[in-house]
Design a protein around this motif. Sequence first.
Motif, short mmCIF file in Angstrom:
data_model
loop_
_atom_site.label_atom_id
_atom_site.label_comp_id
_atom_site.label_asym_id
_atom_site.label_seq_id
_atom_site.Cartn_x
_atom_site.Cartn_y
_atom_site.Cartn_z
N CYS A 6 0.86 -1.17 0.00
CA CYS A 6 0.00 0.00 0.00
C CYS A 6 0.90 1.23 0.00
O CYS A 6 1.91 1.27 0.71
CB CYS A 6 -0.89 0.00 1.25
N CYS A 11 -0.07 4.10 6.43
CA CYS A 11 -0.67 2.77 6.51
C CYS A 11 -0.19 2.00 7.74
O CYS A 11 -0.97 1.40 8.46
CB CYS A 11 -0.37 1.99 5.24
N ARG A 19 -2.01 -5.81 10.38
CA ARG A 19 -0.77 -5.06 10.14
C ARG A 19 0.32 -5.42 11.16
O ARG A 19 1.48 -5.07 10.97
CB ARG A 19 -1.03 -3.56 10.22
N CYS A 45 -4.73 0.43 0.11
CA CYS A 45 -5.57 -0.60 0.73
C CYS A 45 -6.90 -0.05 1.21
O CYS A 45 -7.82 -0.80 1.46
CB CYS A 45 -4.81 -1.25 1.88
N CYS A 49 -5.98 5.48 3.41
CA CYS A 49 -4.60 5.52 2.93
C CYS A 49 -4.48 6.37 1.67
O CYS A 49 -3.51 7.11 1.48
CB CYS A 49 -4.09 4.10 2.68
ZN LIG Z 1 -2.85 1.18 3.45
#
Ligand SMILES: [Zn+2]
Length: 124
Positions: A6, A11, A19, A45, A49
């Motif tokens: 991403c 992010c 994550r 994503c 973002c």
């Molecule tokens: Zn992202």
Amino acid sequence: MSLKLCQGTKCHTYNTKDRLKGMKGNKTFQTRRRSSMYYGTGNFCSMQCYNDWAETFIDKAIDHFGRLTEPKHLTEHNAWVKTYNWDRNYENRTYVFRNGITKEQRPLTEEQFRDTNYTLNTGE
Ligand SMILES: [Zn+2]
């Protein structure tokens, strides 16, 4: 299948389970990596973002590719829009080109309506 990162600038700062990566005692929140993403032509994503990126880089991007300094004009030569005379019964639908400026209408076949290359517009 290759994974893409991403491009969101923040992010990795969003604390979601997916994550959080790494072994116990050495975990980090990381930028999402996916085979496909839905936002910003597959570069982000999430809308969040996408917006983070835009907030950081949009002015540079616009200046790089050319900032609009004069309004664009849609003239009668490029104001043709494909539409149809709406009918509850699909069979009776009639397709037309309608000029947004002159309001002129010209008949259109269903095939021409669906052909994305077919246009009456002669300008940008
Ligand atoms: Zn992202």
